[in-house]
Write a protein that holds these residues in place. Structure first.
Motif, PDB file in Angstrom:
ATOM      1  N   ILE A 160     -48.310  29.969  67.911  1.00  0.00           N
ATOM      2  CA  ILE A 160     -48.292  28.802  68.795  1.00  0.00           C
ATOM      3  C   ILE A 160     -49.506  28.777  69.722  1.00  0.00           C
ATOM      4  O   ILE A 160     -50.190  27.778  69.854  1.00  0.00           O
ATOM      5  CB  ILE A 160     -46.992  28.768  69.632  1.00  0.00           C
ATOM      6  CG1 ILE A 160     -45.774  28.797  68.715  1.00  0.00           C
ATOM      7  CG2 ILE A 160     -46.953  27.508  70.490  1.00  0.00           C
ATOM      8  CD1 ILE A 160     -44.464  28.917  69.450  1.00  0.00           C
ATOM      9  N   GLY A 177     -43.336  32.815  72.438  1.00  0.00           N
ATOM     10  CA  GLY A 177     -42.751  33.100  71.134  1.00  0.00           C
ATOM     11  C   GLY A 177     -41.366  33.713  71.267  1.00  0.00           C
ATOM     12  O   GLY A 177     -40.436  33.358  70.549  1.00  0.00           O
ATOM     13  N   LEU A 222     -45.094  34.857  66.235  1.00  0.00           N
ATOM     14  CA  LEU A 222     -44.763  33.450  66.430  1.00  0.00           C
ATOM     15  C   LEU A 222     -45.616  32.843  67.538  1.00  0.00           C
ATOM     16  O   LEU A 222     -46.140  31.742  67.414  1.00  0.00           O
ATOM     17  CB  LEU A 222     -43.281  33.343  66.789  1.00  0.00           C
ATOM     18  CG  LEU A 222     -42.585  31.999  66.761  1.00  0.00           C
ATOM     19  CD1 LEU A 222     -42.585  31.464  65.352  1.00  0.00           C
ATOM     20  CD2 LEU A 222     -41.160  32.153  67.250  1.00  0.00           C
ATOM     21  N   ILE A 278     -43.717  27.505  61.382  1.00  0.00           N
ATOM     22  CA  ILE A 278     -44.746  27.504  62.422  1.00  0.00           C
ATOM     23  C   ILE A 278     -46.043  28.097  61.894  1.00  0.00           C
ATOM     24  O   ILE A 278     -47.132  27.579  62.136  1.00  0.00           O
ATOM     25  CB  ILE A 278     -44.245  28.256  63.674  1.00  0.00           C
ATOM     26  CG1 ILE A 278     -43.237  27.371  64.384  1.00  0.00           C
ATOM     27  CG2 ILE A 278     -45.404  28.612  64.600  1.00  0.00           C
ATOM     28  CD1 ILE A 278     -42.824  27.839  65.729  1.00  0.00           C
ATOM     29  N   THR A 303     -33.933  29.559  69.473  1.00  0.00           N
ATOM     30  CA  THR A 303     -33.623  29.181  68.091  1.00  0.00           C
ATOM     31  C   THR A 303     -32.334  29.857  67.661  1.00  0.00           C
ATOM     32  O   THR A 303     -31.415  29.216  67.135  1.00  0.00           O
ATOM     33  CB  THR A 303     -34.754  29.634  67.150  1.00  0.00           C
ATOM     34  OG1 THR A 303     -35.975  29.219  67.683  1.00  0.00           O
ATOM     35  CG2 THR A 303     -34.580  29.044  65.767  1.00  0.00           C
ATOM     36  N   ARG A 337     -49.451  26.337  62.056  1.00  0.00           N
ATOM     37  CA  ARG A 337     -50.384  26.986  62.985  1.00  0.00           C
ATOM     38  C   ARG A 337     -50.490  28.452  62.581  1.00  0.00           C
ATOM     39  O   ARG A 337     -49.795  29.300  63.127  1.00  0.00           O
ATOM     40  CB  ARG A 337     -49.880  26.876  64.432  1.00  0.00           C
ATOM     41  CG  ARG A 337     -50.011  25.483  65.026  1.00  0.00           C
ATOM     42  CD  ARG A 337     -49.883  25.546  66.536  1.00  0.00           C
ATOM     43  NE  ARG A 337     -50.927  26.348  67.156  1.00  0.00           N
ATOM     44  CZ  ARG A 337     -52.090  25.848  67.556  1.00  0.00           C
ATOM     45  NH1 ARG A 337     -52.363  24.593  67.411  1.00  0.00           N
ATOM     46  NH2 ARG A 337     -52.976  26.635  68.109  1.00  0.00           N
TER      47      ARG A 337
END
Lengths: 302, 378
Positions: free
Chosen positions: A293, A254, A242, A285, A261, A289
């Motif tokens: 991130i 991440g 992530l 995500i 979350t 991306r």
């Protein structure tokens, strides 16, 4: 808006995220240097927790004071896990360094299953109670319902580990060598960087952070068994992807995003779909991306 | 080239001959013994529920064989592990069927039992569980070959809800479950009974993910819902995590759960935090002389106290073998009829089975953790 509830969820997610971060660092560092997903990393975390349990039980039995027990158990867990991390790299990955990447991946999965079953057989298949290594501080009692002493200790430890790691990578010789190896392994070797040493150090450092995570979460949750490494490992791996695998700040970010979350989704919507939502978020995500991130978009070398 | 082909042909022939010889010897053995399959969780997280049933079967069979067996035949045990996993349970069942079992005592977990039952049904094999409490197993009518020596979850949920409403006089209750066959089934019944009673409000109804790193968010949610008590459907690993985290957050919310939590491992793992937790479990029959005999036999043979569901498993084996004796054969229809008509004395009391396969005469009680032990609440 209920601010106290919001604050509790925020802190709960932060604690969970910090634990993920300690494990995710190991994944991301190893990937950054040899482009291998070390699936046995979750098991290192589990072995750290088991070592701490054994050492703490013996020392508690001997009647040592709490702080000494906590420190010694933590040190023992780190040493033991580092030894495992070092040995795994030498046994399972080094001989396959020039083999196709899939071979090393299979070797990693094999190592993970081997360690799980080894602990299952050599220790026990049962759940074991884990002593609370961090005591409840009296002065903190008025706020203990919002965030406990253990959670504060987890946050403080995670932040210190991050700072130490950043200093090590930015300012020390070995850190410089690690960055060089990550950029271009052959070129680094040509200018005199000892690649094998760099890789070993990476595994040892990653194992140490995983062991710290293992001891902290086991002490927080109060129980362990041979299987805890698998679930924590998968979640931390997701966190690393992530944030952008290979990037250290990415792994931390991440992990925190994943922790929050899960915490907020459970708190405001429903815990039935906690994992569904966490993974949905990951997919979204990665659609927008693809390299995470904070991941660098790698241009394939020709 | 030709040489090697001949060699392969020879091998195949020899192999086939071997198969015929083996199958021949197997059918011969079938006539000589009554084969009792014992299936359940004998390894993994939930082994503590399965191992006692194996011990129970060994002890009953040893005694019966010493007294001449059933219908003049010796009883042979075939023990197979399913690790409480449905996907493994189907293999376990297939293996037992192919070994020619006449009856099966097991499986332990509801999910695994459900997965295995279809296979036994197709082969007309009676299966009796000491511990699978999912209501649909008997109430759906899908498995006429299924019996159990434990009351189903709805009976248990009813008892827990009545206890919360009438004894503890609560009016705000959170219902939490682990999303599994067993835990969710129990929780759905608890919610239904609470709503029907009109005396209490279900302030929260949530499923949690088993094995998650921690449950702090769900615990916060329970706290915010102002529930006086949590009714939890699931097993002890998750229960001990939730109870521990609630107490660490300084919440004194009452915790009421099912027989998946009424296990000494729960007390061992949750430690001091287990104090005061309520859990329902099979009725205490420790005064029953047959029960005392069964427990003493276990202590003598295995040098330890029997674990969870030991009496139920002991009773299941007695009931099965009694029914075969009364039926005069291992024929499916005859044994089914005997199970439903013949009363039998067992450690859990005098039982027979109703049309759906539930034991008449077996029930649940509520227990509370006091000083590291479960004590029956009168």
């Amino acid at each position: 808006m209920d601010w106290e509830y919001f604050l509790e969820l925020l802190l709960g997610g932060l604690t969970r995220g910090s634990i993920y971060a300690l494990i995710a660092l190991g994944y991301t560092m190893v990937y950054g240097i040899i482009e291998l997903i070390n699936f046995a990393h979750g098991e290192i975390y589990m072995i750290g927790a088991f070592t701490a349990l054994i050492v703490a039980s013996v020392l508690n039995y001997a009647g040592m004071n709490h702080v000494a027990v906590a420190i010694l158990a933590m040190v023992a867990a780190i040493i033991y896990s580092c030894a495992y991390g070092f040995a795994i790299e030498k046994i399972a990955y080094k001989p396959l360094r020039n083999a196709p990447r899939l071979s090393a991946l299979i070797s990693a999965i094999g190592m993970s299953l081997f360690l799980q079953n080894y602990v299952l057989l050599a220790q026990t298949p049962d759940f074991l109670p884990f002593p609370s290594l961090i005591p409840d501080f009296d002065f903190w009692e008025p706020y203990a319902h919002i965030i406990s002493s253990q959670e504060i200790a987890i946050l403080a430890t995670t932040v210190s580990v991050m700072i130490l790691l950043t200093v090590m990578i930015k300012f020390t010789i070995i850190g410089k060598a690690m960055r060089a190896t990550a950029q271009d392994r052959i070129m680094a070797a040509l200018v005199g960087v000892d690649i094998n040493r760099v890789i070993s150090v990476t595994f040892v450092v990653g194992s140490a952070t995983a062991a710290i995570g293992g001891v902290l979460i086991a002490s927080h949750v109060g129980q362990i068994n041979f299987y805890i490494g698998f679930i924590a490992g998968i979640k931390a791996f997701v966190a690393a992807v992530l944030g952008g695998i290979g990037s250290i700040p990415g792994a931390v970010l991440g992990s925190l995003v994943l922790g929050w979350t899960e915490s907020f989704f459970t708190g405001y919507i429903s815990s039935d779909y906690e994992d569904v939502f966490a993974f949905l978020f990951l997919v979204l995500i990665l659609i927008f991306r693809p390299s995470g991130i904070l991941g660098r978009s790698e241009t394939q070398k020709v | 080239m030709k040489q090697s082909k001949k060699w392969i042909k020879g091998m195949v022939l020899a192999f086939m001959a071997a198969i015929f010889m083996f199958s021949g010897s197997m059918s011969w053995a079938e006539d000589g013994t009554i084969k009792l399959g014992v299936a359940g969780a004998h390894s993994g997280d939930l082994a503590s529920y399965g191992i006692p049933s194996v011990n129970a079967a060994k002890l009953v069979v040893k005694e019966i064989n010493a007294n001449g067996g059933v219908l003049g035949k010796q009883v042979e045990l075939l023990v197979e592990d399913d690790a409480c996993k449905p996907e493994i349970a189907t293999n376990t069942a297939t293996k037992l069927v192919s070994q020619g079992v006449n009856v099966v005592m097991g499986h332990i977990c509801s999910g695994a039992t459900k997965a295995a039952l279809g296979i036994y049904k197709d082969s007309n094999i009676i299966c009796m569980s000491p511990s699978a409490t999912n209501p649909a197993l008997t109430q759906s009518g899908d498995y006429p070959n299924f019996y159990r020596t434990i009351a189903s979850d709805d009976a248990q949920a009813k008892l827990d809800v009545d206890f919360a409403l009438n004894v503890l006089k609560l009016n705000k209750i959170a219902v939490i479950h682990d999303k599994g066959d067993y835990g969710k089934g129990f929780a759905e019944f608890a919610k239904k009974f609470l709503e029907e009673s009109g005396k209490a409000e279900v302030v929260l109804y949530e499923g949690i993910t088993p094995g998650a790193v921690d449950y702090s968010a769900v615990v916060q949610k329970i706290k915010r819902s102002d529930a006086q008590a949590v009714i939890f459907g699931g097993y002890h690993p998750e229960a001990s995590k939730i109870v521990t985290q609630m107490r660490k957050k300084r919440m004194d919310t009452i915790f009421i759960s099912d027989d998946g939590v009424k296990d000494d491992t729960f007390i061992k793992v949750a430690g001091e935090y287990a104090q005061g937790v309520y859990a329902s479990g099979p009725k205490d029959s420790s005064k029953n002389p047959l029960n005392i005999k069964a427990v003493n036999a276990h202590k003598e043979e295995f040098k330890s106290d029997p674990g969870a569901f030991y009496e139920n498993a002991y009773s299941a084996v007695l009931a099965i073998l009694n029914a075969i004796e009364k039926a005069g054969s291992t024929d499916y229809a005859a044994v089914s009829k005997a199970l439903k008509t013949e009363w039998v004395e067992t450690p859990i009391g005098k039982i027979k089975f109703d049309e759906r396969g539930d034991a008449i005469g077996a029930g649940f009680s509520v227990y509370q953790v006091k000083d590291g032990k479960y004590a029956e609440v009168k």
